[in-house]
Design a protein around this motif. Structure first.
Motif, mmCIF file in Angstrom:
data_model
loop_
_atom_site.group_PDB
_atom_site.id
_atom_site.type_symbol
_atom_site.label_atom_id
_atom_site.label_comp_id
_atom_site.label_asym_id
_atom_site.label_seq_id
_atom_site.Cartn_x
_atom_site.Cartn_y
_atom_site.Cartn_z
ATOM 1 N N ALA A 23 0.741 -1.110 0.123
ATOM 2 C CA ALA A 23 0.097 0.008 -0.184
ATOM 3 C C ALA A 23 0.908 1.200 0.073
ATOM 4 O O ALA A 23 0.445 2.429 0.573
ATOM 5 C CB ALA A 23 -0.981 -0.012 1.349
ATOM 6 N N GLY A 24 1.985 1.106 -0.706
ATOM 7 C CA GLY A 24 2.949 2.298 -0.712
ATOM 8 C C GLY A 24 2.468 3.404 -1.795
ATOM 9 O O GLY A 24 1.286 3.304 -2.251
ATOM 10 N N HIS A 25 3.544 3.960 -2.278
ATOM 11 C CA HIS A 25 3.256 4.941 -3.284
ATOM 12 C C HIS A 25 2.409 4.672 -4.681
ATOM 13 O O HIS A 25 1.597 5.231 -4.806
ATOM 14 C CB HIS A 25 4.659 5.656 -3.527
ATOM 15 C CG HIS A 25 4.574 6.725 -4.592
ATOM 16 N ND1 HIS A 25 4.022 8.024 -4.104
ATOM 17 C CD2 HIS A 25 5.174 7.058 -5.734
ATOM 18 C CE1 HIS A 25 4.139 8.912 -5.051
ATOM 19 N NE2 HIS A 25 4.842 8.397 -6.075
ATOM 20 N N ILE A 26 3.034 3.587 -5.206
ATOM 21 C CA ILE A 26 2.424 2.960 -6.217
ATOM 22 C C ILE A 26 1.220 2.016 -5.981
ATOM 23 O O ILE A 26 0.271 2.139 -6.739
ATOM 24 C CB ILE A 26 3.341 1.972 -7.176
ATOM 25 C CG1 ILE A 26 4.668 2.921 -7.494
ATOM 26 C CG2 ILE A 26 2.703 1.577 -8.252
ATOM 27 C CD1 ILE A 26 4.261 4.140 -8.291
ATOM 28 N N ASN A 79 14.835 14.640 -8.111
ATOM 29 C CA ASN A 79 13.928 14.310 -6.664
ATOM 30 C C ASN A 79 13.591 12.739 -6.595
ATOM 31 O O ASN A 79 13.470 12.221 -7.711
ATOM 32 C CB ASN A 79 12.599 15.310 -6.785
ATOM 33 C CG ASN A 79 13.115 16.716 -6.418
ATOM 34 O OD1 ASN A 79 13.427 17.349 -7.560
ATOM 35 N ND2 ASN A 79 13.339 17.191 -5.378
ATOM 36 N N LEU A 80 13.084 12.396 -5.343
ATOM 37 C CA LEU A 80 12.603 11.330 -5.447
ATOM 38 C C LEU A 80 11.460 11.146 -5.849
ATOM 39 O O LEU A 80 10.347 11.520 -5.532
ATOM 40 C CB LEU A 80 12.578 10.682 -3.839
ATOM 41 C CG LEU A 80 14.138 10.615 -3.178
ATOM 42 C CD1 LEU A 80 13.891 10.123 -1.886
ATOM 43 C CD2 LEU A 80 15.263 9.452 -4.014
ATOM 44 N N THR A 81 10.917 9.916 -6.891
ATOM 45 C CA THR A 81 9.573 9.966 -7.349
ATOM 46 C C THR A 81 9.077 8.428 -7.311
ATOM 47 O O THR A 81 8.072 8.279 -7.706
ATOM 48 C CB THR A 81 9.819 10.033 -8.974
ATOM 49 O OG1 THR A 81 10.540 9.205 -9.899
ATOM 50 C CG2 THR A 81 10.215 11.579 -9.340
ATOM 51 N N TRP A 82 10.234 7.661 -6.755
ATOM 52 C CA TRP A 82 9.616 6.218 -6.440
ATOM 53 C C TRP A 82 10.534 5.492 -5.336
ATOM 54 O O TRP A 82 11.347 6.509 -4.765
ATOM 55 C CB TRP A 82 9.659 5.362 -7.842
ATOM 56 C CG TRP A 82 10.915 5.143 -8.382
ATOM 57 C CD1 TRP A 82 11.793 6.224 -9.162
ATOM 58 C CD2 TRP A 82 11.636 4.025 -8.855
ATOM 59 N NE1 TRP A 82 12.674 5.533 -9.785
ATOM 60 C CE2 TRP A 82 12.623 4.378 -9.563
ATOM 61 C CE3 TRP A 82 11.271 2.701 -8.281
ATOM 62 C CZ2 TRP A 82 13.567 3.331 -9.779
ATOM 63 C CZ3 TRP A 82 12.286 1.537 -8.675
ATOM 64 C CH2 TRP A 82 13.578 2.051 -9.420
ATOM 65 N N ALA A 122 2.428 14.546 -14.926
ATOM 66 C CA ALA A 122 1.589 14.435 -13.560
ATOM 67 C C ALA A 122 0.326 14.697 -13.664
ATOM 68 O O ALA A 122 0.035 15.793 -14.582
ATOM 69 C CB ALA A 122 2.391 15.098 -12.461
ATOM 70 N N GLU A 123 -0.520 14.288 -12.886
ATOM 71 C CA GLU A 123 -2.098 15.155 -13.019
ATOM 72 C C GLU A 123 -2.272 15.789 -11.623
ATOM 73 O O GLU A 123 -2.236 15.053 -10.463
ATOM 74 C CB GLU A 123 -2.959 13.967 -13.017
ATOM 75 C CG GLU A 123 -2.879 13.174 -14.340
ATOM 76 C CD GLU A 123 -4.164 12.291 -14.368
ATOM 77 O OE1 GLU A 123 -4.670 12.007 -13.614
ATOM 78 O OE2 GLU A 123 -4.309 11.524 -15.446
ATOM 79 N N ILE A 173 4.869 8.991 -12.636
ATOM 80 C CA ILE A 173 5.425 7.642 -12.267
ATOM 81 C C ILE A 173 4.409 6.734 -11.633
ATOM 82 O O ILE A 173 4.083 5.766 -11.960
ATOM 83 C CB ILE A 173 6.672 7.661 -11.395
ATOM 84 C CG1 ILE A 173 7.557 6.302 -11.453
ATOM 85 C CG2 ILE A 173 6.756 8.054 -9.947
ATOM 86 C CD1 ILE A 173 7.905 5.895 -12.791
ATOM 87 N N GLN A 174 3.551 7.548 -10.905
ATOM 88 C CA GLN A 174 2.406 6.639 -10.085
ATOM 89 C C GLN A 174 1.496 6.525 -11.358
ATOM 90 O O GLN A 174 1.062 5.103 -11.556
ATOM 91 C CB GLN A 174 1.593 7.439 -9.302
ATOM 92 C CG GLN A 174 2.222 7.539 -7.839
ATOM 93 C CD GLN A 174 1.466 8.453 -6.926
ATOM 94 O OE1 GLN A 174 1.082 9.861 -7.082
ATOM 95 N NE2 GLN A 174 0.564 7.820 -5.850
ATOM 96 N N ILE A 175 1.136 7.286 -12.186
ATOM 97 C CA ILE A 175 0.348 6.870 -13.607
ATOM 98 C C ILE A 175 0.859 5.896 -14.285
ATOM 99 O O ILE A 175 0.181 4.814 -14.495
ATOM 100 C CB ILE A 175 -0.038 8.245 -14.353
ATOM 101 C CG1 ILE A 175 -0.771 9.232 -13.160
ATOM 102 C CG2 ILE A 175 -0.757 7.854 -15.428
ATOM 103 C CD1 ILE A 175 -0.521 10.798 -14.203
#
Length: 364
Positions: free
Chosen positions: A8-11, A161-164, A298-299, A309-311
């Motif tokens: 249930a983390g970032h992704i 920057n940290l994206t994942w 990003a949205e 990166i999530q998308i």
């Protein structure tokens, strides 16, 4: 379709939201982080807190589910796949770890269920694109695959920057990289093979990192001259990472490096994902090159802002699961990303996220 989501983390948060709102998946999310689970429970998603590092708890959690989507850190991929095998669940994950993928392939050999690792961006979508372009050639010569998840507004010396996941980032910077050179499968060094290019008026650098090719070296062995994958960053990033990893010897003290990066490098939701694939070979006896180049953003609007990166990562694995549900993929054994038709992926309700892009018209 009854699905267990591990992580249930970032992704994982984004995957859960996509599957839950689709209406076609009875979803339960498992994680050890109660606070992360609580955020999903507030959206009406069923959650259960377990020790995701425990093989026994993983196997018990998967009992009765048709499929498992693994969004846990890469070092738990093998144990999650083993639990899926014991529970007779179809298995999907995001891992870029080469050793884990090879073990999952071995597990899938005689399995009655399907095992499909590497369903994210790279490996994942990038391999689907490359295979699609390559399929139109009579004879393949060179395939170059480039992907970057970058801050839209870099401000520090690393221009990053940290994206994942920090764990995943360091893993791909430290492990050998598969490639094909002059028709032979080779192992290349990470951070080597530095190149510079411009795309859409912006300067970038790219260099070897591990895992992005997925299973393409095996699929195309003996069928082309050169194949490689490189991670894209802004100029100067690679030199500083090489200084940290090699000259300061933090490659052998990755715990310290991860602590430093987490403490000093802010995360960002304002990122851009760059996908750049070139394929050359012959068509009708003529040497030609084809290029696929896109930027996904990003949205920032809406109730739940999403990073690029999530998308892209969540869309990749959700589309794979959905195409499997629709029986557009093999229903047992090991499934490679290159077995996904790009047209099917982009037409899929989750895969369409890759359509919210700006196609790059000029290559410098």
């Amino acid at each position: 379709m009854k699905v267990a989501l591990l992580g249930a983390g970032h992704i994982g948060q984004t995957i859960a939201q996509l599957l839950h709102t689709s209406g076609d998946f009875a979803l339960t999310v498992f994680d050890r982080d109660q606070a992360a689970l609580d955020r999903l429970a507030q959206k009406g998603i069923r959650t259960v807190c377990i020790d995701t590092s425990s093989a026994a708890e993983l196997t018990s959690a998967l009992d009765g589910h048709l499929a498992v989507v693994n969004a846990l850190p890469y070092h738990l991929a093998t144990s999650a796949a083993q639990a899926a095998l014991r529970a007779r669940c179809h298995y999907f994950d995001l891992t870029e770890d080469v050793a884990a993928t090879k073990e999952i392939k071995r597990l899938a050999q005689d399995a009655e269920t399907a095992f499909m690792p590497q369903c994210g961006l790279a490996p994942g979508f990038i391999g689907i694109v490359a295979h699609h372009l390559a399929s139109g050639f009579e004879a393949l010569h060179d395939v170059k695959m480039r992907v970057g998840a970058l801050p839209a507004f870099p401000t520090n010396a690393l221009k990053y920057n940290l994206t994942w996941s920090v764990d995943g980032l360091i893993n791909e910077y430290c492990h050998p990289c598969e490639a094909i050179h002059d028709g032979q499968v080779i192992s290349a060094l990470p951070l080597e093979g530095l190149e510079h290019f411009s795309l859409d008026g912006v300067e970038y650098e790219a260099f070897n990192t591990s895992g992005g090719l997925g299973t393409l070296c095996e699929t195309w062995d003996g069928k082309l001259r050169n194949l490689d994958y490189k991670t894209v960053r802004y100029p100067g990033h690679r030199a500083l990472m090489q200084f940290l990893l090699d000259e300061l010897q933090l490659k052998s003290d990755q715990g310290t490096l991860k602590t430093v990066l987490r403490r000093s490098m802010p995360a960002t939701m304002q990122d851009v994902v760059l996908v750049f694939v070139t394929v050359s070979g012959t068509k009708n006896g003529v040497l030609v090159q084809e290029v696929f180049a896109r930027k996904i953003f990003a949205e920032r609007d809406g109730q739940y802002p999403l990073s690029a990166i999530q998308i892209t990562t969540a869309a990749g694995i959700c589309a794979a699961l959905d195409l499997f549900r629709e029986k557009k993929l093999p229903q047992r054994g090991f499934i490679r990303q290159e077995q996904v038709a790009l047209t099917d992926f982009l037409a899929n309700r989750f895969g369409r996220a890759y359509q919210q892009y700006r196609q790059v018209e000029s290559i410098g």
